[in-house]
Design a protein around this motif. Structure first.
Motif, short mmCIF file in Angstrom:
data_model
loop_
_atom_site.label_atom_id
_atom_site.label_comp_id
_atom_site.label_asym_id
_atom_site.label_seq_id
_atom_site.Cartn_x
_atom_site.Cartn_y
_atom_site.Cartn_z
N PHE A 1 -9.52 -2.31 -9.41
CA PHE A 1 -8.40 -3.17 -9.06
C PHE A 1 -8.78 -4.63 -9.28
N THR A 2 -7.78 -5.44 -9.58
CA THR A 2 -7.97 -6.89 -9.62
C THR A 2 -6.81 -7.56 -8.89
N VAL A 3 -7.10 -8.70 -8.30
CA VAL A 3 -6.06 -9.53 -7.71
C VAL A 3 -5.55 -10.44 -8.81
N THR B 1 -5.90 0.64 -0.56
CA THR B 1 -5.82 0.44 0.89
C THR B 1 -5.64 -1.04 1.22
N GLY B 2 -6.41 -1.91 0.58
CA GLY B 2 -6.27 -3.34 0.86
C GLY B 2 -7.29 -4.16 0.10
N VAL B 3 -7.28 -5.46 0.34
CA VAL B 3 -8.24 -6.39 -0.26
C VAL B 3 -8.75 -7.33 0.82
N ASP B 4 -9.93 -7.88 0.59
CA ASP B 4 -10.43 -8.86 1.55
C ASP B 4 -9.77 -10.21 1.27
N TYR C 1 -12.10 -5.13 -2.80
CA TYR C 1 -10.90 -4.30 -2.62
C TYR C 1 -11.34 -2.97 -2.00
N GLU C 2 -10.39 -2.31 -1.37
CA GLU C 2 -10.68 -1.01 -0.76
C GLU C 2 -9.63 0.00 -1.20
N ILE D 1 -15.18 0.81 -1.05
CA ILE D 1 -15.06 -0.64 -1.22
C ILE D 1 -15.71 -1.05 -2.53
N GLY D 2 -14.94 -1.73 -3.36
CA GLY D 2 -15.46 -2.24 -4.62
C GLY D 2 -15.48 -3.76 -4.62
#
Length: 206
Positions: free
Chosen positions: A97-99, A130-133, A185-186, A195-196
């Motif tokens: 994933f990327t933001v 699931t989400g991102v930090d 990211y999760e 978690i990556g």
């Protein structure tokens, strides 16, 4: 004597003409490399290698259309394009994933604003995000708050290949949030959280 002079002149002229004649320029290899570059999947290649590939392919295209191009120019362009192809194939970013974007809304009149973070699935498979930090930044780039932001009800959302999703957060405007940084990211893999870490941190100032 005149006959011999004519023969000598004719021989000299033949030598000059033979020196002026040139073999046709062979653009076969350059065309093959150009076709290969045009059909490459560069979705995971780094931005630097993509730029290098586009520049080399652009020069190659110009030479392919140039009837006055020399063999040396074509050979040099072929080598440059081949090197660019190899780099684009090896210099890749394989983040699941990327933001890709982040925005901050206006104050709602109650001291809160909505921040939206857009995340993209880069893989060829369905992935459960699931989400991102999130690190909230002030105007100087210092961290105000940091946390892992999750989807609604903490439930993973399935993203298809190339699909994006917005994670919406409600933030207090009194915190003075001027930007955001994301580095991880999760996602869920058969029910287990994974978690990556992003190969390049995402940073955006609002």
């Amino acid at each position: 004597m005149r006959i011999y002079n004519l023969i000598a002149v004719g021989a000299a002229l033949a030598i000059v003409l033979s020196g002026c004649s040139t073999a046709p320029v062979d653009k076969t290899e350059l065309q093959d490399l150009y076709d290969e570059a045009a059909s490459m999947n560069i979705a995971y290649s780094s931005s630097e290698s993509i730029e290098e590939l586009e520049d080399a392919a652009g020069d190659a295209s110009d030479l392919l259309d140039d009837e006055d191009a020399t063999q040396d120019e074509v050979t040099e362009a072929s080598q440059r394009l081949e090197d660019a192809i190899e780099r684009a194939e090896s210099d890749t970013s394989v983040d699941e994933f990327t933001v890709v974007d982040a925005t901050m809304g206006q104050d709602d009149g109650y001291g809160y604003a909505e921040m939206s973070i857009t995340v993209k699935n880069n893989t060829d498979d369905d992935k459960e995000l699931t989400g991102v930090d999130v690190a909230e930044l002030d105007a100087d780039g210092n961290i105000i708050n940091s946390y892992m932001s999750y989807n609604k009800n903490y439930q993973p959302t399935v993203l298809e290949p190339g699909q994006t999703m917005d994670i919406n957060l409600t933030c207090a405007t009194s915190d003075g949030i001027a930007g955001v940084r994301c580095t991880k990211y999760e996602y869920s893999y058969y029910g287990s959280p994974i978690i990556g870490e992003l190969s390049e941190p995402f940073i955006k100032m609002f």
